[in-house]
Write an enzyme that holds these catalytic residues in place. Structure first.
Site, PDB file in Angstrom:
ATOM      1  N   GLU A   1       0.860  -1.192   0.000  1.00 49.21           N
ATOM      2  CA  GLU A   1       0.000   0.000   0.000  1.00 49.21           C
ATOM      3  C   GLU A   1       0.891   1.236   0.000  1.00 49.21           C
ATOM      4  OE1 GLU A   1      -2.770  -0.329   3.290  1.00 49.21           O
ATOM      5  OE2 GLU A   1      -3.573  -2.222   2.527  1.00 49.21           O
TER       6      GLU A   1
ATOM      7  N   HIS B   1      -7.971   1.239   1.800  1.00 48.51           N
ATOM      8  CA  HIS B   1      -7.798   0.914   3.235  1.00 48.51           C
ATOM      9  C   HIS B   1      -8.540   1.917   4.124  1.00 48.51           C
ATOM     10  CE1 HIS B   1      -4.936  -1.301   6.187  1.00 48.51           C
ATOM     11  NE2 HIS B   1      -6.096  -1.041   6.774  1.00 48.51           N
TER      12      HIS B   1
HETATM   13  N1  LIG Z   1      -9.580  -2.434   6.759  1.00 49.19           N
HETATM   14  C1  LIG Z   1      -9.405  -1.801   7.890  1.00 49.19           C
HETATM   15  O1  LIG Z   1      -9.382  -0.561   7.921  1.00 49.19           O
HETATM   16  C2  LIG Z   1      -9.289  -2.572   9.148  1.00 49.19           C
HETATM   17  C3  LIG Z   1      -8.724  -3.825   9.154  1.00 49.19           C
HETATM   18  N2  LIG Z   1      -8.638  -4.539  10.296  1.00 49.19           N
HETATM   19  C4  LIG Z   1      -8.070  -5.878  10.228  1.00 49.19           C
HETATM   20  O2  LIG Z   1      -9.074  -6.804  10.602  1.00 49.19           O
HETATM   21  C5  LIG Z   1      -8.495  -7.778  11.439  1.00 49.19           C
HETATM   22  C6  LIG Z   1      -9.555  -8.336  12.345  1.00 49.19           C
HETATM   23  O3  LIG Z   1      -9.964  -7.338  13.254  1.00 49.19           O
HETATM   24  P1  LIG Z   1     -10.714  -7.725  14.597  1.00 49.19           P
HETATM   25  O4  LIG Z   1     -11.987  -8.391  14.310  1.00 49.19           O
HETATM   26  O5  LIG Z   1     -10.753  -6.503  15.415  1.00 49.19           O
HETATM   27  O6  LIG Z   1      -9.694  -8.749  15.240  1.00 49.19           O
HETATM   28  P2  LIG Z   1      -9.965  -9.760  16.419  1.00 49.19           P
HETATM   29  O7  LIG Z   1      -8.650 -10.115  16.963  1.00 49.19           O
HETATM   30  O8  LIG Z   1     -11.021  -9.253  17.320  1.00 49.19           O
HETATM   31  O9  LIG Z   1     -10.558 -11.047  15.660  1.00 49.19           O
HETATM   32  C7  LIG Z   1      -9.812 -11.856  14.805  1.00 49.19           C
HETATM   33  C8  LIG Z   1     -10.412 -13.243  14.843  1.00 49.19           C
HETATM   34  O10 LIG Z   1      -9.736 -14.030  13.880  1.00 49.19           O
HETATM   35  C9  LIG Z   1      -9.573 -15.322  14.425  1.00 49.19           C
HETATM   36  N3  LIG Z   1      -8.513 -16.027  13.716  1.00 49.19           N
HETATM   37  C10 LIG Z   1      -7.176 -15.927  13.871  1.00 49.19           C
HETATM   38  N4  LIG Z   1      -6.535 -16.738  13.020  1.00 49.19           N
HETATM   39  C11 LIG Z   1      -7.485 -17.360  12.311  1.00 49.19           C
HETATM   40  C12 LIG Z   1      -7.442 -18.323  11.277  1.00 49.19           C
HETATM   41  N5  LIG Z   1      -6.297 -18.798  10.801  1.00 49.19           N
HETATM   42  N6  LIG Z   1      -8.619 -18.786  10.786  1.00 49.19           N
HETATM   43  C13 LIG Z   1      -9.800 -18.331  11.282  1.00 49.19           C
HETATM   44  N7  LIG Z   1      -9.895 -17.421  12.262  1.00 49.19           N
HETATM   45  C14 LIG Z   1      -8.753 -16.934  12.762  1.00 49.19           C
HETATM   46  C15 LIG Z   1      -9.282 -15.075  15.886  1.00 49.19           C
HETATM   47  O11 LIG Z   1      -9.524 -16.223  16.673  1.00 49.19           O
HETATM   48  C16 LIG Z   1     -10.238 -13.931  16.191  1.00 49.19           C
HETATM   49  O12 LIG Z   1     -11.491 -14.393  16.669  1.00 49.19           O
HETATM   50  C17 LIG Z   1      -7.371  -7.036  12.168  1.00 49.19           C
HETATM   51  O13 LIG Z   1      -6.347  -7.915  12.563  1.00 49.19           O
HETATM   52  C18 LIG Z   1      -6.877  -6.063  11.140  1.00 49.19           C
HETATM   53  O14 LIG Z   1      -5.827  -6.656  10.430  1.00 49.19           O
HETATM   54  C19 LIG Z   1      -9.102  -4.044  11.475  1.00 49.19           C
HETATM   55  C20 LIG Z   1      -9.649  -2.800  11.531  1.00 49.19           C
HETATM   56  C21 LIG Z   1      -9.728  -1.931  10.387  1.00 49.19           C
HETATM   57  O1  LIG Z   2      -6.901   3.260   9.819  1.00 47.09           O
HETATM   58  C1  LIG Z   2      -5.851   2.702   9.571  1.00 47.09           C
HETATM   59  O2  LIG Z   2      -4.844   3.289   9.195  1.00 47.09           O
HETATM   60  C2  LIG Z   2      -5.693   1.214   9.728  1.00 47.09           C
HETATM   61  C3  LIG Z   2      -6.956   0.495  10.022  1.00 47.09           C
HETATM   62  C4  LIG Z   2      -6.615  -0.924  10.247  1.00 47.09           C
HETATM   63  O3  LIG Z   2      -6.318  -1.634   9.338  1.00 47.09           O
HETATM   64  C5  LIG Z   2      -6.542  -1.430  11.611  1.00 47.09           C
HETATM   65  O4  LIG Z   2      -7.100  -0.795  12.511  1.00 47.09           O
HETATM   66  O5  LIG Z   2      -5.950  -2.499  11.794  1.00 47.09           O
END
Ligand SMILES: NC(=O)C1=CN([C@@H]2O[C@H](COP(=O)(O)OP(=O)(O)OC[C@H]3O[C@@H](n4cnc5c(N)ncnc54)[C@H](O)[C@@H]3O)[C@@H](O)[C@H]2O)C=CC1
Ligand SMILES: O=C(O)CCC(=O)C(=O)O
Length: 479
Positions: free
Chosen positions: A327, A357
């Protein structure tokens, strides 16, 4: 003019800690200075100038820092709420809108005690080894895959994030994208912007009654589950942990089972070795004909050339991507093949929604993240509190008060090996240890002790004795 007590809103029951701006510190991060006044006087000298400059004694302190000496580098447009909290502490804050290339980052990071980043900045061991003054990292986001957490812990650098302040924003974006893909309105919108009227219903669907397969049922996945059921979708989910489903959703036993049954698949897993290319050729083959994929987790989770093939063959009826293996560091015309070799092919697919993103990019989420992470940073810098740290044991003690002028807080981050507590307590033993807490996480342990009746003249020896122990990673003495 705010008082120190007003500077940060009370959260998590630490009103007392925040009301006292303990900011004198004896630590290896700051230059040696001459020994001078009592802890009481040095406390006054630590209060930011806007709060009480007239009280500052002229005598120099023993290697303390004033809050004005704390240098903070914020990258990637950290929200103003966070910047304001840090500035109100008196810290020197430099805030940049984008991330920095590695060579520039290395130059800047040498000088700061605190760095705040979002998802783009890579704090690798190679970068962190130049960060000689750094004591704490704030990830103003959920993901922490961009930081070498182990290296940071082993060098005494604490890492904080915001575990769920943007979860709702991501879940809402997913709902928008599910409907957008089902109705192909990305393509219709693009066509009409070019003057083409294309009123079609073929391949366009309601989402009611369709099955949503959520991979990773954590903060984001479970929020999405509730919203999707409210639209009449059936929800199944796959997670490596056994979790209770919300509403009428059901956990399935394998990713394959989920892919075979879902009309829409959304990915919400962290970036870890196990999730690398979790969706590749084999997994696309297991999906239903004409189904949809959405990835808002991390770019490494989907094998994009495999997605392009699945889309071109018609296996996928559409896809939405918010994250990419590479990115850009800032905004601009960067989404080309220079960034990722397949970018043009991706851009030319039908019914593909590409967003930069922005899953967590809402006013609500960014404002809440700014407050949450900045507060964690202040509590760590000023009081050594590690509650909710990502890479350190969680340690917190009731704060020192103004009525305890000759008290000192010792923080000793050390290798988790036998015999350390005995040696540390021998060193602290000449004083009354009012309270102490210690905990470990893997190879690293964190000790916090409040000791009383300490003369300022003793602090340097105290510090040096702890530093001389072979188990030492980092010592800080706050008073
Ligand atoms: N696009 C964006 O702006 C954003 C992206 N994210 C991404 O989303 C991801 C998830 O966020 P949350 O739900 O807050 O995380 P979280 O930690 O609350 O949930 C992640 C879940 O994935 C599960 N997990 C881990 N490895 C796995 C696998 N191999 N197969 C199946 N399940 C598995 C875990 O057990 C957990 O329940 C973050 O790690 C981040 O990378 C988060 C926020 C914003
Ligand atoms: O807002 C961002 O820059 C990143 C969001 C995201 O991917 C995260 O919260 O993990």
């Amino acid at each position: 003019m705010p008082t120190p007590a007003q500077a940060i809103p009370e959260r998590n029951g630490h009103a007392d800690t925040l009301s006292r701006t303990v900011s004198n510190s004896f630590s290896n991060s700051f230059g040696t200075q001459e020994l001078g006044s009592s802890p009481q006087a040095s406390f006054h000298s630590s209060i930011p100038s806007s709060y009480g400059a007239h009280q500052r004694p002229s005598t120099k302190q023993l290697k303390p820092f004033h809050t004005e000496d704390i240098k903070v580098l914020l990258l990637e447009n950290v929200n103003k709420t966070g910047q304001d909290i840090l500035r109100k502490q008196g810290y020197q804050v430099e805030a940049l809108k984008s991330s920095l290339p590695e060579d520039q980052l290395i130059e800047k990071i040498r000088d700061v005690q605190v760095i705040g980043i979002r998802s783009k900045t890579q704090l690798t061991a190679n970068v962190l080894k130049h960060a000689k003054n750094l004591i704490v990292i704030g990830c103003f986001c959920i993901g922490t895959n961009q930081v070498d957490l182990k290296y940071a812990a082993e060098t005494g650098i604490c890492v904080f994030n915001s575990p769920f302040s943007n979860s709702r924003s991501v879940a809402e974006l997913m709902i928008g994208e599910i409907i957008a893909l089902a109705r192909q309105f990305g393509d219709r919108n693009n066509e009409l912007h070019k003057g083409i009227w294309n009123k079609v219903s073929a391949g366009c669907w309601e989402v009611r009654g369709k099955t949503l397969g959520i991979v990773g049922y954590g903060h984001v996945g479970s929020q999405l589950s509730v919203l999707a059921e409210a639209m009449g979708m059936k929800v199944i989910y796959y997670d490596v942990t056994n979790l209770m489903g919300l509403g009428t959703s059901n956990q399935v036993h394998s990713l394959e089972e989920l892919l075979q049954h879902a009309d829409f698949v959304t990915l919400h897993v962290p970036e870890i070795p196990e999730t690398m290319n979790m969706m590749s050729t084999q997994q696309f083959e297991q999906m239903k004909q004409g189904s949809y994929l959405i990835n808002a987790s991390r770019g490494s989770v989907v094998d994009i050339p495999a997605l392009i093939s699945a889309s071109q063959s018609g296996k996928l009826a559409g896809a939405a991507l918010d994250v990419y293996p590479n990115e850009p560091g800032g905004n601009g015309e960067h989404f080309t093949n220079d960034l990722n070799t397949w970018t043009e092919d991706l851009r030319n697919l039908k019914n593909i929604i590409l967003t930069p993103h922005i899953g967590g990019s809402t006013e609500e989420a960014q404002s809440a993240i700014g407050v949450e992470v900045a507060e964690s940073l202040v509590k760590y810098v000023n009081f050594g509190i590690t509650s909710a740290a990502v890479n350190m044991p969680e340690v917190s003690l009731r704060s020192l008060t103004m009525e305890e002028p000759n008290h000192v807080r010792v923080i000793y981050i050390h290798h988790n090996v036998p015999g350390v507590l005995r040696r540390v307590n021998e060193i602290l033993g000449d004083h009354n240890v009012d309270k102490q807490m210690t905990d470990s996480r893997g190879d690293v342990a964190y000790l916090m002790a409040d000791i009383s009746n300490v003369n300022t003249s003793e602090i340097k020896d105290l510090y040096q004795s702890l530093e001389d122990l072979g188990s030492r990673i980092r010592t800080r003495v706050l008073y």
